[in-house]
Scaffold this motif. Structure first.
Motif, PDB file in Angstrom:
ATOM      1  N   VAL A  29       0.830  -1.213   0.000  1.00  0.00           N
ATOM      2  CA  VAL A  29       0.000   0.000   0.000  1.00  0.00           C
ATOM      3  C   VAL A  29       0.865   1.264   0.000  1.00  0.00           C
ATOM      4  O   VAL A  29       0.515   2.253  -0.628  1.00  0.00           O
ATOM      5  N   PHE A  30       2.010   1.205   0.695  1.00  0.00           N
ATOM      6  CA  PHE A  30       2.876   2.375   0.830  1.00  0.00           C
ATOM      7  C   PHE A  30       4.285   2.091   0.321  1.00  0.00           C
ATOM      8  O   PHE A  30       4.770   0.978   0.420  1.00  0.00           O
ATOM      9  N   ASP A  31       4.920   3.129  -0.163  1.00  0.00           N
ATOM     10  CA  ASP A  31       6.334   3.090  -0.528  1.00  0.00           C
ATOM     11  C   ASP A  31       6.923   4.434  -0.123  1.00  0.00           C
ATOM     12  O   ASP A  31       6.211   5.302   0.388  1.00  0.00           O
ATOM     13  N   GLN A  32       8.216   4.596  -0.348  1.00  0.00           N
ATOM     14  CA  GLN A  32       8.870   5.870  -0.071  1.00  0.00           C
ATOM     15  C   GLN A  32       9.602   6.333  -1.318  1.00  0.00           C
ATOM     16  O   GLN A  32      10.187   5.515  -2.042  1.00  0.00           O
ATOM     17  N   ARG A  33       9.554   7.638  -1.553  1.00  0.00           N
ATOM     18  CA  ARG A  33      10.289   8.197  -2.680  1.00  0.00           C
ATOM     19  C   ARG A  33      11.781   8.021  -2.436  1.00  0.00           C
ATOM     20  O   ARG A  33      12.265   8.229  -1.312  1.00  0.00           O
ATOM     21  N   ILE A  34      12.491   7.671  -3.457  1.00  0.00           N
ATOM     22  CA  ILE A  34      13.934   7.421  -3.345  1.00  0.00           C
ATOM     23  C   ILE A  34      14.686   8.690  -2.963  1.00  0.00           C
ATOM     24  O   ILE A  34      15.584   8.667  -2.128  1.00  0.00           O
ATOM     25  N   GLU A  35      14.300   9.809  -3.539  1.00  0.00           N
ATOM     26  CA  GLU A  35      15.064  11.038  -3.347  1.00  0.00           C
ATOM     27  C   GLU A  35      14.988  11.623  -1.944  1.00  0.00           C
ATOM     28  O   GLU A  35      15.932  12.260  -1.479  1.00  0.00           O
ATOM     29  N   ASP A  36      13.867  11.409  -1.246  1.00  0.00           N
ATOM     30  CA  ASP A  36      13.746  12.044   0.075  1.00  0.00           C
ATOM     31  C   ASP A  36      13.056  11.189   1.136  1.00  0.00           C
ATOM     32  O   ASP A  36      12.907  11.615   2.276  1.00  0.00           O
ATOM     33  N   GLY A  37      12.621   9.996   0.797  1.00  0.00           N
ATOM     34  CA  GLY A  37      12.005   9.105   1.767  1.00  0.00           C
ATOM     35  C   GLY A  37      10.559   9.412   2.119  1.00  0.00           C
ATOM     36  O   GLY A  37       9.975   8.763   2.976  1.00  0.00           O
TER      37      GLY A  37
END
Length: 83
Positions: A29-37
């Protein structure tokens, strides 16, 4: 006519501090952007088997960036428009 509970998940990127508890609790359901989390919402209407992990993710979020709402709808509403 049967009833079905459906979750609607919203996230606030502005409130997110990138702790990552949501991704650990509900990775589909959730992920984190690589550039800033910062949180990335993969599925705003997760299936019923994900409801517990989504609720856990919202509870664990230190910045309260996850909003979970339960909508109850009938099978008729889920299937289309009726007059």
């Amino acid at each position: 006519m049967s009833l079905a509970n459906r979750l609607r998940v919203d996230v606030s990127e502005d409130r997110c501090i990138g702790a990552g508890h949501c991704v650990m609790s509900a990775p589909s359901v959730f992920d984190q952007r690589i550039e800033d989390g910062i949180v990335a919402l993969l599925d705003p209407t997760p299936s019923s088997d994900q409801h517990g992990s989504v609720a856990e993710a919202a509870d664990l979020c230190p910045s309260a960036a996850i909003d979970v709402r339960v909508h109850q709808r009938t099978e008729r509403q889920a299937g289309g428009c009726y007059s």
